[in-house]
Design an enzyme around this catalytic site. Structure first.
Site, PDB file in Angstrom:
ATOM      1  N   TYR A 236       0.834  -1.194   0.000  1.00  0.00           N
ATOM      2  CA  TYR A 236       0.000   0.000   0.000  1.00  0.00           C
ATOM      3  C   TYR A 236       0.873   1.250   0.000  1.00  0.00           C
ATOM      4  CZ  TYR A 236      -4.064  -2.925   1.212  1.00  0.00           C
ATOM      5  OH  TYR A 236      -5.066  -3.864   1.222  1.00  0.00           O
TER       6      TYR A 236
ATOM      7  N   PRO B  77     -16.656  -3.128   0.836  1.00  0.00           N
ATOM      8  CA  PRO B  77     -18.082  -3.369   1.101  1.00  0.00           C
ATOM      9  C   PRO B  77     -18.999  -2.351   0.445  1.00  0.00           C
ATOM     10  CG  PRO B  77     -17.045  -2.359   3.001  1.00  0.00           C
ATOM     11  CD  PRO B  77     -15.930  -2.696   2.051  1.00  0.00           C
TER      12      PRO B  77
ATOM     13  N   ALA C 115     -18.326  -1.291  -2.673  1.00  0.00           N
ATOM     14  CA  ALA C 115     -18.069  -1.460  -4.116  1.00  0.00           C
ATOM     15  C   ALA C 115     -17.359  -0.245  -4.701  1.00  0.00           C
ATOM     16  CB  ALA C 115     -19.365  -1.755  -4.868  1.00  0.00           C
TER      17      ALA C 115
ATOM     18  N   GLY D 164     -17.129   2.658  -3.661  1.00  0.00           N
ATOM     19  CA  GLY D 164     -17.863   3.909  -3.519  1.00  0.00           C
ATOM     20  C   GLY D 164     -19.188   3.961  -4.247  1.00  0.00           C
TER      21      GLY D 164
ATOM     22  N   LEU E 130     -21.803   2.313  -3.709  1.00  0.00           N
ATOM     23  CA  LEU E 130     -22.937   2.194  -2.784  1.00  0.00           C
ATOM     24  C   LEU E 130     -22.912   3.253  -1.675  1.00  0.00           C
ATOM     25  CD1 LEU E 130     -23.085  -1.702  -2.503  1.00  0.00           C
ATOM     26  CD2 LEU E 130     -24.369  -0.181  -4.014  1.00  0.00           C
TER      27      LEU E 130
ATOM     28  N   GLY F  77     -24.090   6.270  -2.321  1.00  0.00           N
ATOM     29  CA  GLY F  77     -25.221   7.142  -2.620  1.00  0.00           C
ATOM     30  C   GLY F  77     -24.871   8.330  -3.483  1.00  0.00           C
ATOM     31  N   LYS F  78     -23.565   8.526  -3.751  1.00  0.00           N
ATOM     32  CA  LYS F  78     -23.186   9.701  -4.538  1.00  0.00           C
ATOM     33  C   LYS F  78     -23.348   9.483  -6.047  1.00  0.00           C
ATOM     34  CE  LYS F  78     -18.207   8.606  -4.510  1.00  0.00           C
ATOM     35  NZ  LYS F  78     -16.882   9.073  -4.034  1.00  0.00           N
TER      36      LYS F  78
END
Length: 349
Positions: free
Chosen positions: A59, A215, A217, A219, A221, A223-224
């Site tokens: 990372y 979890p 996906a 971003g 999921l 809502g944006k």
């Protein structure tokens, strides 16, 4: 529920928070968090009671581990209370053919480098970052056993590894008296559920903890993303989510939005709650580039979906699993990932 609602990791006695702090974005302000922000996020997470921090040597080319090491240097009182997890397998030097992979030479080098960057003398959970088809499984698992016996590692886990390799490695460890596999780390969300077939089956049978990553996906999921705005401001990873921006996904987001309104919460919190409430899930990796994002993700711990909510969301994204699971289901044999629960227990349970 909060971060101190600790769960045992698989069949081990290791107790971890239900949300693990993923640090893939730490150390690079170009698309993640600079070191001061990373340390602030770590402080907020640990001050809230969280004890599970997940990173990897690769990372940000080691800068993620370095940021955690800087934090631990400032908060030495926390080291023994925290569960620090890192990974090996991805190369840190493409010019060196023995730098990456899961062979003994590579593992030996990477564990020492990770310990130095983290500023600690032991790693609580050492993950194989991914399966390496060039290395015998016996070589990898025996080397990890050596590290545990030497005190450099406490527990070992497998990330992004095929189910057949998981089963063989876990069985080799059991039969040869080597350190057992504690957990699996895998991609899992309402938009990626194929792990419910073979990998969840292996976890159930072998008593392994399940630790989902991505979890939300990438971003999608949160809502944006909407039908009208498929490239919202701040969606720096939009190249990774284009495959998900389809009409079935937007129908799912419509339902998540409705449930969020019913529960007075956010779309992201509902999506995270769904993952957390799956029977085999022990801890879920959440990422954050800002303290505000961390707070938003932690808010999901206050959300409990009803059986009706879970059933509705399950039906919207039920995966097509590989043979023989559909055939077995047609014969009346159960094939769902939640048929039995043997891990992910509460620490007091």
């Amino acid at each position: 529920m909060d971060l101190t609602d600790f769960r045992t990791l698989g069949r081990t006695g290791l107790r971890v928070s239900p949300l693990a702090l993923g640090t893939m974005t730490f150390g690079d302000p170009s698309w993640g968090a600079d070191e001061p922000t990373s340390i602030e996020i770590l402080s907020r997470y640990t001050d809230a009671g969280g004890n599970f921090i997940d990173t990897a040597n690769r990372y940000m080319d080691g800068r993620s581990e370095q940021a955690i090491g800087t934090f631990l240097g400032k908060r030495r009182d926390l080291r023994d209370r925290l569960v620090i997890a890192t990974k090996f397998a991805l190369t840190m030097d493409p010019a060196d053919p023995n730098n990456g992979g899961t062979g003994r030479k590579a593992i030996r080098r990477h564990v020492e480098d990770s310990l130095q960057r983290l500023g600690t003398d032991y790693i609580d959970l050492y993950w194989q970052h991914n399966w390496d088809r060039h290395t015998p499984l016996e070589e990898t698992i025996s080397t990890l056993d050596d590290l545990v016996r030497e005190g450099k590692v406490r527990y070992v886990g497998l990330s992004d590894t095929p189910a057949w390799a998981v089963a063989r490695m876990a069985t080799l460890a059991e039969w040869r008296g080597w350190t057992p596999i504690a957990a699996l780390q895998l991609e899992y969300s309402l938009l990626e559920r194929t792990s419910e077939g073979e990998l969840f089956g292996a976890a159930r049978e072998l008593g392994l903890g399940v630790m989902p990553w991505s979890p939300l996906a990438s971003g999608v999921l949160t809502g944006k993303y909407t039908r009208e705005n498929r490239s919202p401001q701040g969606s720096g990873r939009s190249m990774l989510v284009g495959q998900h921006l389809t009409e079935p996904t937007f129908r799912l987001i419509d339902v998540l939005t409705r449930i969020a309104q019913e529960l007075d919460t956010t779309v992201a919190a509902v999506a995270l709650a769904w993952v957390r409430q799956q029977p085999l899930v022990t801890a879920t990796v959440i990422g954050a580039r800002t303290v505000a994002q961390l707070d938003a993700n932690l808010a999901s711990l206050q959300v409990t979906l009803s059986p009706d909510h879970l059933e509705e969301l399950d039906g919207l994204t039920a995966p097509t699993l590989n043979f023989p699971l559909p055939f077995l289901r047609s014969l009346g044999f159960p094939a769902q990932q939640g048929d039995t629960v043997i891990n992910g227990l509460r620490a007091d349970g």
